[in-house]
Design a protein around this motif. Sequence first.
Motif, PDB file in Angstrom:
ATOM      1  N   ASP A   1     -11.463  10.182   0.200  1.00  8.72           N
ATOM      2  CA  ASP A   1     -11.131  11.362  -0.930  1.00  8.72           C
ATOM      3  C   ASP A   1     -11.954  12.550  -0.873  1.00  8.72           C
ATOM      4  OD1 ASP A   1      -8.719  10.056  -1.419  1.00  8.72           O
ATOM      5  OD2 ASP A   1      -9.318   9.190  -2.958  1.00  8.72           O
TER       6      ASP A   1
ATOM      7  N   THR B   1       0.742  -1.231   0.068  1.00 10.19           N
ATOM      8  CA  THR B   1       0.129   0.159   0.007  1.00 10.19           C
ATOM      9  C   THR B   1       0.678   1.256   0.164  1.00 10.19           C
ATOM     10  OG1 THR B   1      -1.777  -1.329   1.126  1.00 10.19           O
ATOM     11  CG2 THR B   1      -1.730   1.075   1.088  1.00 10.19           C
TER      12      THR B   1
ATOM     13  N   VAL C   1       0.822   4.017  -3.006  1.00  4.05           N
ATOM     14  CA  VAL C   1       0.192   5.295  -2.630  1.00  4.05           C
ATOM     15  C   VAL C   1       1.225   6.242  -3.282  1.00  4.05           C
ATOM     16  CG1 VAL C   1      -0.187   7.209  -0.663  1.00  4.05           C
ATOM     17  CG2 VAL C   1      -1.268   4.701  -0.973  1.00  4.05           C
ATOM     18  N   LYS C   2       2.695   5.948  -3.318  1.00  2.00           N
ATOM     19  CA  LYS C   2       3.702   7.067  -3.493  1.00  2.00           C
ATOM     20  C   LYS C   2       3.617   7.350  -4.874  1.00  2.00           C
ATOM     21  CE  LYS C   2       6.587   5.403   0.409  1.00  2.00           C
ATOM     22  NZ  LYS C   2       7.584   4.745   0.640  1.00  2.00           N
TER      23      LYS C   2
ATOM     24  N   ILE D   1      -6.407   4.432  -3.920  1.00  3.78           N
ATOM     25  CA  ILE D   1      -5.601   3.668  -4.124  1.00  3.78           C
ATOM     26  C   ILE D   1      -5.341   2.755  -2.952  1.00  3.78           C
ATOM     27  CG2 ILE D   1      -3.250   3.399  -4.675  1.00  3.78           C
ATOM     28  CD1 ILE D   1      -5.178   4.817  -7.047  1.00  3.78           C
ATOM     29  N   SER D   2      -5.185   3.281  -1.836  1.00  2.31           N
ATOM     30  CA  SER D   2      -5.201   2.676  -0.873  1.00  2.31           C
ATOM     31  C   SER D   2      -6.394   1.382  -0.722  1.00  2.31           C
ATOM     32  CB  SER D   2      -5.320   3.373   0.495  1.00  2.31           C
ATOM     33  OG  SER D   2      -4.206   4.114   0.499  1.00  2.31           O
TER      34      SER D   2
ATOM     35  N   ARG E   1      -5.252   9.443  -2.661  1.00  3.83           N
ATOM     36  CA  ARG E   1      -4.855   8.418  -1.483  1.00  3.83           C
ATOM     37  C   ARG E   1      -5.685   7.169  -1.096  1.00  3.83           C
ATOM     38  NH1 ARG E   1      -1.136  10.871   2.659  1.00  3.83           N
ATOM     39  NH2 ARG E   1       0.258  11.301   0.903  1.00  3.83           N
TER      40      ARG E   1
END
Length: 310
Positions: A279, A119, A123-124, A134-135, A131
């Motif tokens: 988000d 994760t 995320v990076k 994606i997580s 975030r």
Amino acid sequence: MENNRKAWLVVFSGLGVNLTLGVLYSWGIISAALIDDFNWTATQIQIPYVLASAVFALTMIPGGKLQDRFGPKPVLFVSSLLAGIGFIFSGMNLTVAGLTFFFGFVFGLAMGFVYSSPTPAAVKWFHPDHRGLISGIVVSGFGLAPVYIAPLTSSLIAMFGLPTALVILGVLFFLIVFSLTFLISNPSDGVEKVKLKKKPRRTHRLATKDYSLSEMMKTPQFYILWTMFFFGTFAGLLIIGQMSKIGLEQASISNGFLLVVVYAIFNFIGRVTWGTISDYIGRTATPSLCLPFRLSYTSFSVHSPTLLLC
């Protein structure tokens, strides 16, 4: 375009890793076989499971720290070895002591390291606006895993018996996680963050400061969140460990894995949904909305699967 492809490759590779190691949610199938075929008591089947859950939770923090220092690949490589060893030797030592150590401790350690590695890497690659989404996608694999692991485990036990089934699962887990390890990496310094075409219309402000570990632990918000997640997770794990038997006794579901699959589907939907919601409305408001659902399904999960969304 190349950067986008690499970013999504990391996301779905992380999803694949979590899909593989979400077998904790299928403990109900394994425990049912231990009771029916090996005469374990209800107390005995909880010992390896409770230890695995505790080790899983406690090792996520050091696993994340190792990922920050060495990157995701070394941590995932070690995790693949631990996962394979944990299941293979559990099959060879089908005693309370054997499963407590190899499933509870060794495999629990593998889960903690695995859960904390893909994760952050995924995320990076993306802009902070995304975030939560994606997580949610990456960790949703852990929730969705029982959709295939539960019937697979049930079939392997029926064909080969529990000891051989655990060995086969251990080999599969090692090979899959080991292979996916090579596809997961942190972005290089200076790489532009990926922005999705549809940007969330936020009703909150993004955090303007990244806190160090010591700074984070000095804030009251950390302890409030930790307490919320501890009790929310504990409530869920109480149900998961006995889900197969609950389905049989409360809802007359003879195929124990069916209820596990229903749980997994809603778990998957909930992880992606609430990640996306965060988000839009913020990280603080989202747990406040989600936690009441999370705690309430301990009483109603068999009859109201929509409450499994958290």
